[in-house]
Design an enzyme around this catalytic site. Structure first.
Site, PDB file in Angstrom:
ATOM      1  CG  ASP A   1       1.337  34.853  19.485  1.00  0.00           C
ATOM      2  OD1 ASP A   1       2.344  34.684  19.073  1.00  0.00           O
ATOM      3  OD2 ASP A   1       0.858  35.357  20.586  1.00  0.00           O
TER       4      ASP A   1
ATOM      5  CD  GLU B   1       4.627  31.398  19.246  1.00  0.00           C
ATOM      6  OE1 GLU B   1       5.924  31.838  19.006  1.00  0.00           O
ATOM      7  OE2 GLU B   1       3.757  31.880  19.421  1.00  0.00           O
TER       8      GLU B   1
END
Length: 704
Positions: free
Chosen positions: A350, A386
């Protein structure tokens, strides 16, 4: 109270380690003056406390005989309380072990869990003397022995992977085929009904939304909501206890392993969505739960000119300081733990750009990437980024090192715009369809550097993407101001649910178009759990706090037709190497017939010319894929051979007459898949035949 007898123990490994006779405790706290180990019974009552006597390499350590699995514990760390200098030690606060393998209980939101005097309405420079122990979860000593049998990494090649992003709870919570006691848990995902479904769908990997122990923020609890997604980690070694059906005294560790073992036995890899960019402790006004009270100065990025404040590249209040060797070691230890002890097959990071930041800018050759590249354990698993964060220059799509795959946000946005009918998208469509060579072809990266997706947990579901022009997030309690405002969505004529059969038919075809485009594109396809079933969140595109039917999969009302269509698409992709190439399509001429490995056709049946690309008036294109023009070799060294395919994309709202290529490409073509249900699935066409392709339709033809 117990009389706690301590031996010196060892500084490593960090955390609590049971050896069958007792437990070694080790805590890194470079700037601390004193550390106390506190032991608790099952009711949360303190039953023993000891000041740790030994300290080596900034690690406080001791060995406690006769302490074993299931023992609850926490730390109290003494030192300077000087927020302006980056120090926030407060021994009145019980702290979670950063290396805890299991955590029992949840944070109870009370003023006591804050290091400053919250009730006195003072700022964070004040000092709280209230004991937080009654309101804090406890770390757990865990027996890490486990019989893995013959379980081993599946190591499915990237080009043979189809990723399925799912939420452990939301996937099985409403599944009537699973016992109620197991719904929404690791056991629910490991249940034969879940395994059978995943196998029948055909996916090769599940990407689990955060399963590290996380915290629900106090403001959500006050609204009657919860942090459903889990991007608020506090325990980076501990499986989230909410998803355990067997207990929280270490049982969650075994249940998680059972789940991985069952998925592996079914040929399905397990990828974890991990959050190493920030923690649940927020900024200077946030709670003191673990890192902040153990060594705030080391663990967090602090503002250079005033270390009272946190540097926030994540939008959550803080950023883990991955520049510090100790923090890097912590992250690497956690990653290795999940690989070696929990047998996971990879990670999706993330806000990964945060981990790459040097002093200010994103440094794609930062220490984090260097260490991972050199690590013999971590470098061998799937690594997915990401590739953005909220800081300046944080959008880094295409800039991660070789060996990394990336969520390709440009693919998502372009394909949404293409099927919505936006003009001027045809050239970009071709690049995204090929795996985005303009982004990933440098540095010896392959098409599989691109993780293609149309939807993800963050944003509209596929059903909502074709049903809503605007977000509808009032249930989140932020007056519909949260969530992405620009979604490139199209409601097909009516906002939300409708009884109009024509609109519903168009929406159904658009869903098929998106899924077919995703699974026919080069790169790694990622499907969001529930999209293949017609899952709706009623227009909520930011359901992070909706731990309820808004987010859970509705198994009773699944779209059987869309499910079957998706199954057939996945089966087609995995069967044909032409649709999942590991090397780039480069426009080479194939010696056997003199044709190119790929050719682009206009509806007239002619090769696309510059004017056709620039005109982009119809949103229609045909793509010839040469079955013998597949770069690379099979594992046994043979050439990779397949049949020829001709793909027709018509994103125009009106039908188009499409002339097939001349006979040298193939004398005959058969319909393999069409998103227009009115097309005869067994239809065959001669070379140079004219086909009526309906508006907003995708058709796959196979030579022969």
């Amino acid at each position: 109270m117990l009389t706690v007898y301590q031996l010196p123990g060892r500084p490593y490994p960090l955390g609590s380690t049971w050896d069958g006779k007792g437990t070694n405790f080790a805590l890194f706290a470079a700037h601390a003056q004193k550390v106390e180990l506190c032991l608790y019974d099952e009711q949360g009552t303190e039953v023993g406390r000891v000041e740790i006597a030994e300290r080596d390499h900034h690690v406080f350590h001791c060995y406690i005989p006769d302490i074993g699995p299931g023992q609850l514990y926490g730390y109290r760390v003494h030192g300077a309380y000087e927020p302006v200098n980056g120090h926030r030690f407060n021994p009145n606060k019980l702290l979670i072990d950063p290396y805890a393998k299991a955590i029992s209980g949840d944070v109870i939101w009370h003023s006591a869990v804050f290091g400053y005097d919250l009730e006195g309405e003072k700022d964070d420079l004040s000092f709280s003397e209230t004991d937080s122990a009654p309101y804090m979860p406890k770390s757990v000593v865990v027996d890490m022995t486990y019989d893995w049998g013959d379980d081993k990494p599946l190591q499915i090649p990237y080009n043979q992977s189809v990723i399925y992003e799912l939420h452990v709870k939301g996937f099985s919570k409403l599944n009537p085929l699973i016992p109620k006691s197991q719904r929404g848990t690791y056991a629910g995902l490991a249940h034969p009904a879940s395994i059978q479904y995943l196998k029948s769908l055909g996916i090769t990997a599940v990407e689990l939304m955060p399963v590290h122990q996380f915290v629900s923020d106090g403001h959500l609890i006050e609204r009657g909501l919860n942090n459903y997604w889990g991007y608020n980690t506090i325990g980076f070694f501990a499986p989230e206890s909410r998803y355990s059906s067997s207990g929280t005294s270490g049982n969650q560790v075994s249940e998680f392993r059972d789940m991985v073992k069952a998925l592996h036995a079914a040929g399905i890899e397990v990828i974890l969505d991990v959050v190493y960019n920030h923690t649940a402790e927020g900024n200077e006004k946030g709670p003191t739960l673990s890192f902040k009270g153990i060594d705030n100065f080391t663990y967090y990025r602090l503002e250079e000119n005033n270390k009272r404040y946190y540097t926030d590249y994540t939008g959550t209040g803080n950023t883990l300081n991955s520049r510090m060797p100790t923090v890097l070691r912590f992250i690497m230890d956690s990653l290795r733990f999940w690989i070696q002890e929990m047998h996971v097959d990879g990670f999706r990071f993330d806000l990964a750009s945060t981990l790459a930041r040097g002093l200010h800018d994103v440094d794609r050759l930062g220490a984090f990437f260097d260490i991972i590249h050199q690590d013999p354990i971590i470098s061998k698993v799937k690594l997915i980024a990401e590739p953005w964060d909220l800081g300046e220059g944080g959008y880094q799509v295409g800039k991660f090192p070789p060996g990394w795959a990336e969520w390709n946000g440009k693919y998502r946005d372009l394909m949404r715009r293409f099927w919505k009918g936006d003009r001027g998208t045809l050239g970009q469509f071709a690049k995204r369809f090929l795996g985005s060579p303009d982004i990933y072809m440098q540095d010896y990266r392959r098409p599989t550097a691109s993780v293609n997706f149309i939807t993800a947990h963050d944003g509209f579901t596929l059903q909502d993407l074709v049903s809503y022009n605007e977000r509808h997030n009032m249930a989140n309690g932020d007056n519909n101001t949260d969530g992405e405002a620009e979604n490139h969505s199209w409601n097909c004529g009516v906002e939300g649910q409708t009884d109009d059969n024509n609109i519903n038919a168009l929406r159904a075809r658009q869903k098929r178009n998106f899924l077919a485009t995703l699974l026919l594109s080069q790169g790694i396809p990622m499907i969001t759990s529930g999209d293949e079933l017609g899952k709706t969140q009623k227009g909520n595109n930011n359901a992070y706090c909706q731990d309820n039917e808004i987010s859970w999969i509705d198994w009773e009302n699944k779209d059987e037709g869309l499910l079957k269509f998706t199954q057939n698409l996945i089966k087609l992709r995995l069967k044909h190497p032409s649709l999942r190439r590991k090397e780039w399509i480069v426009g080479d001429r194939i010696d056997s017939d003199g044709l190119l490995d790929i050719a682009w056709f206009s509806p007239s049946g002619k090769i696309m010319e510059t004017a056709d690309w620039q005109a982009d008036s119809s949103g229609s294109i045909g793509i010839f894929l040469h079955g013998e023009g597949i770069q690379g070799k099979a594992e046994n060294g043979d050439d990779i051979l397949d049949v020829h395919f001709f793909l027709i994309f018509n994103a125009h709202h009106e039908g188009v007459t499409f002339k097939l290529p001349e006979e040298k490409y193939a004398p005959k073509w058969s319909v393999e898949i069409s998103t227009d249900e009115g097309i005869n699935p067994k239809a065959q066409f001669e070379a140079e035949s004219s086909i009526e392709v309906g508006g907003r339709t995708l058709m796959v033809l196979r030579a022969g």
